[in-house]
Design an enzyme around this catalytic site. Structure first.
Site, short mmCIF file in Angstrom:
data_model
loop_
_atom_site.label_atom_id
_atom_site.label_comp_id
_atom_site.label_asym_id
_atom_site.label_seq_id
_atom_site.Cartn_x
_atom_site.Cartn_y
_atom_site.Cartn_z
N ALA A 258 0.75 -1.20 0.04
CA ALA A 258 0.21 -0.03 0.05
C ALA A 258 0.89 1.11 -0.17
CB ALA A 258 -0.73 -0.11 1.28
N ASP A 259 0.33 2.21 -0.80
CA ASP A 259 0.95 3.70 -0.78
C ASP A 259 0.32 4.52 0.18
OD1 ASP A 259 3.34 3.90 -2.84
OD2 ASP A 259 1.94 2.24 -3.36
#
Length: 375
Positions: A258-259
């Site tokens: 995830a960013d």
């Protein structure tokens, strides 16, 4: 940024994207992998900004650490700064704001900058000279480097245990992942790939599957490179083959990184993640996000508020993610978002260094409650 050929390994024989010693930072040029291993010397924040923007280094945790350390190197070698402690703190804050502008989607970078600003502000209030402020910054940045490795190993451990507990046969698992979330995307070990590494270490992983991850090919260039290096049984697939792979019952679980994770669990990650989540739900395959708490942004109520970076059209018009010859017709328009947002309703659980966040009958996750209980 000067180049420095290297074999890409540290003393423990693991791949390293970030090689840091106080006053010196070298970043592995991931654009050239897997065919060439070259490190770039990062002398200051300007070098760090360019390395992040040009994808020399990528992966949300690695971006944040590289930015922080690039400024640490700059101030380690800074001469003739004669300002007050407050002016030193202002100098550092301005550099951090500049570094945050390099890539806007990953929250880890802005989160690190905010924490480092707090450190230098407190240091300035108590310091008698600018060097004390700079020293406080350097030490805080170095702690972030060490903490990232520790949190990644915890993510791997929690994720491996949780996934095994959810499977009918926890001794024969095949896991699909997307993009690159291993040692090359972090300070070491990895997030989603760290979970795969942990499953392999426990002897229960039959096979890892990784997507190409077009158009920049982080999966084929980087994840496949890491899996081969670690001698983990693995197969590379085209992005468009994921649904067929799931239909053939060859996938036990999907684990991605995830960013940025919004307060409800909506997750921004590499483009194509949303498609994988839809396919996984259709085939009744659990879909997990693996991310440190630094990737969570409680200021955003949902993924609708996440800013999505758009990359150069050249990444799609030319081979090798824009680095090779032109392969598309001249004159064609291009839409090239670097990320998409996967709704929380499609996510089975979010694996963190404090444990796994699950839902209790709702479409959304209660991220705030989990963080409060985790301390």
């Amino acid at each position: 940024m000067a180049t420095n050929p290297s074999n890409g390994l540290e003393g423990d024989n693991t791949l390293q994207s970030i090689c840091y010693h106080r006053g010196s930072l070298k970043l592995l040029d991931q654009r050239k992998l897997p065919l060439e291993t070259t490190y770039l010397d990062i002398k200051d924040a300007s070098d760090g900004w360019l390395a992040i923007r040009e994808m020399v280094v990528r992966g949300a945790p690695a971006i944040a650490i590289s930015a922080a350390l690039s400024l640490a190197v700059e101030v380690s070698n800074l001469e003739n700064f004669n300002g007050t402690p407050v002016e030193a703190a202002s100098f550092l804050a301005g550099k951090l704001d500049y570094l945050v502008s390099s890539r806007p989607t990953a929250v880890n970078l802005s989160d690190a900058a905010t924490k480092l600003k707090e450190v230098v502000s407190k240091a300035a209030a108590a310091a008698s000279n600018c060097q004390s402020v700079f020293q406080a910054y350097i030490e805080a940045a170095e702690i972030m480097l060490a903490d990232d490795v520790a949190s990644n190993k915890a993510i791997g451990s929690y994720g491996a245990r949780f996934i095994q507990n959810q499977q009918k046969d926890p001794t024969k698992l095949s896991v699909l992942t997307h993009c690159n979330t291993g040692s090359l995307a972090t300070a070491g070990y990895g997030t989603a790939l760290g979970v795969i590494r942990a499953l392999h270490g426990e002897g229960v992983l039959q096979r890892a599957y990784c997507t190409e991850t077009r158009p920049f090919n982080q999966g084929s260039r980087l994840t496949a490179f890491e899996l081969v290096h670690e001698k983990i049984p693995a197969t590379l697939i085209a992005d468009s083959a994921a649904a067929a792979l799931m239909k053939d019952s060859k996938v036990s679980a999907v684990v991605v990184g995830a960013d940025r994770v919004a307060a409800n669990g909506d997750t921004a990650n590499k483009i194509g993640t949303y498609s994988l989540a839809l396919c996984a739900m259709h085939h009744n395959i659990p879909f997990y996000v693996a991310a440190p708490l630094t990737s969570f942004d409680s200021s955003l109520s949902s993924g609708k508020e996440i800013i999505i970076e758009e990359r150069s059209p050249k990444e799609m018009l030319n081979a090798r993610g824009g680095l090779g010859e032109q392969v598309a017709a001249s004159g064609i328009s291009v839409w090239n978002p670097a990320f998409d947002v996967t709704p929380a309703s499609l996510i089975s659980g979010i694996i963190t260094e404090k444990g796994v966040i699950t839902k209790t009958g709702m479409d959304d996750f209660d991220i705030k409650d989990f963080i409060n209980k985790a301390g």
